[in-house]
Design an enzyme around this catalytic site. Sequence first.
Site, PDB file in Angstrom:
ATOM      1  N   HIS A  50       0.820  -1.204   0.000  1.00 25.84           N
ATOM      2  CA  HIS A  50       0.000   0.000   0.000  1.00 25.84           C
ATOM      3  C   HIS A  50       0.861   1.264   0.000  1.00 25.84           C
ATOM      4  CE1 HIS A  50      -4.004   1.725   0.463  1.00 25.84           C
ATOM      5  NE2 HIS A  50      -3.489   2.608   1.286  1.00 25.84           N
ATOM      6  N   HIS A  96     -10.098   2.539  -1.426  1.00 26.46           N
ATOM      7  CA  HIS A  96     -10.346   2.236  -0.011  1.00 26.46           C
ATOM      8  C   HIS A  96     -11.152   0.947   0.037  1.00 26.46           C
ATOM      9  CE1 HIS A  96     -10.348   4.264   4.131  1.00 26.46           C
ATOM     10  NE2 HIS A  96      -9.119   4.190   3.690  1.00 26.46           N
TER      11      HIS A  96
END
EC number: 6.3.5.3
Length: 740
Positions: A50, A96
Amino acid sequence: MTISNTRDITPELIEAHGLKPDEYQRILDLIGREPTFTELGIFSAMWNEHCSYKSSKKWLRTLPTTGPRVIQGPGENAGVVDIGDGDCVVFKMESHNHPSYIEPYQGAATGVGGILRDVFTMGARPVAAMNALRFGEPDHPKTRHLVSGVVSGVGGYGNAFGVPTVGGEVNFDKRYNGNILVNAFAAGLAKHDGIFLSEAKGVGLPVVYLGAKTGRDGVGGATMASAEFDESIEEKRPTVQVGDPFTEKCLLEACLELMASGAVIAIQDMGAAGLTCSAVEMGAKGDLGIELILDHVPVREENMTAYEMMLSESQERMLMVLKPEKEAEAQAIFRKWGLDFAIVGKTTDDLRFRVIHQGEEVANLPIKDLGDEAPEYDRPWMEPGKHAPLPASNVPQVEDYSTALLKLIGSPDLSSRRWVYEQYDTLIQGNSLQVPGGDAGVIRVEGHDTKALAFSSDVTPRYCEADPFEGGKQAVAECWRNITATGAEPLASTDNLNFGNPEKPEIMGQLVKAIEGIGEACRALDFPIVSGNVSLYNETNGQAILPTPTIAGVGLIPDWTQTAKIGGMQDGDTLVLLGGDGTHLGQSIYLRDLFDRADGPAPTVDLALEKRNGEFVRSAIRNGQVTACHDLSDGGLAIAVAEMAIKSGKGAELDAGDGLPHAVLFGEDQARYVVAATAEMAKLIALNAEGAGVPFRVLGTVGGDSLKIGNVVDVSVADLTDAFEGWFPGFMSGEPVSDN
């Protein structure tokens, strides 16, 4: 000072932090000792997918990221593109996904909050938002709950913050049953001389914490976002952040006011991995060290450990390097807006990331190895297989094309998204010219008489599954086409690459080929990638999502009085197909939804054709020749003209052409548009198309209350509208999911 170690570093603890044995060995080699528990958390956060892009970085470097209008490309909080007159548009898209599956309302809300912060951290005031949402199959027991929560979260945050949602996508597929996708886009406007970056400059300068207080919410969120899901998914609920849009609105105003004062040297929002990532990025980019004193961090929970403070992903927070002489002025601004302001550290010249808590040094690490010199992998990958050709003559026809059209336009993937976008404020700020439901959202540029911006977000995941290279090209081409269909010149794009586990060579192959296709299309269409995000490990119990490289883009309209939308047809107008009749049914909605088949190749994207046809259409719109325009995509010609009829409230009588009816009606060949024009203008368009070498066919005339296509389709606009508008409200009200 001695470095305290609060927990034994066991193989189980290392694995729980998402670090592979060889990565842990690299840590030992790097620092020459066992890390503290806090340091382990810092490495885990900074070295996961990430934050570090370790599996994709090699391939992302191949993308085109520069152009005559590009002011700032990838590597900052958002991309920056020149729109003339000293103005620029600042934009980015980000995922997300994992948090939104676990806690749909807060996951989606904080996704919106995070992307808005990325934009205003750069000094831009947000003016538009979009969201691309992928859910599981409609009859899956969790889908309705997830749709409801995500849409409420997106609307709840965006509406309260005060930014219009101008577009987006919603798709359903069983491959998203265990991993939904929430990709949030935001754009803002700034002046060329008002752009702020995250690179710290100068030694001994104060590092300032701004915004909301730090809690335990989101601890480990970035690590969770870099892992596959399994049966223990519900246990991960505490790693989802909680958002407060009103605090974020105050943070926006305070930041812009402080930026205008000349106090800011560097600024970074606290997103993934919170204080850790923001501090490391600021220092590493500026070739500086950072020292943090955690006792000065504003907290809202008692007895927080250094580990928790460093990895908290509490929302609405910023980190800033400030001019020392402006400290009192800056503090007064943030106090006025009811926000925390605390000096939590300083820049140093030793390239170390040092963290002090309660008088003890709990971390002392080489900052470059955490940041821009984090591990990078060249993972093995497999060339994706190819589907055998599927001539249209080998695809079955239906007995009743009117019934087929009604079924498709009332299907989960093609029906109206009104139920979704009516929960969003699409008009706030008063600049929206085209709201969701068309090809692209359009907003006026505040302070300018005629200038406007167009926004679109696109990808066709089933194409990417069948052929990641062509699917990547098609995602870019469709985004470019949707922007073009309003009359805008596409300027630049942002990518959000959602894939499964990159440690599997077949998944890595999808990622590699999709990036290759995206790069080729962006180069051919002069549509550089200026920002983006990669979301990997979108798998549950070994089942990967469809490869979903979402592309969002921005286009410029010099005169918003010369634009087109899909609902502008007038009685007596002539409809013209630009780009040729449909022949391609491989991977089509027709094949999938009417025959439950997913065979054949994805349509080929001829980029030279895309550019030529698109430039022709844009020119016709800007010359005032067009009353309505729609690009062709899912469902082909029949769906495009049906949507134009519904949005215009008018029927049309069209010629069916000479090809096979199912291919002409529902073929998904690329680089095509339908335009409506007065009879006189249509003749001019046809003449100009012939001169430009653009294939065209005059389809017929607008009028009446039915859509008639040759002798194969005859459906009233009222029935089309009922089918189109009916599915989503019916689904969300709890009615059984039907096949129409």
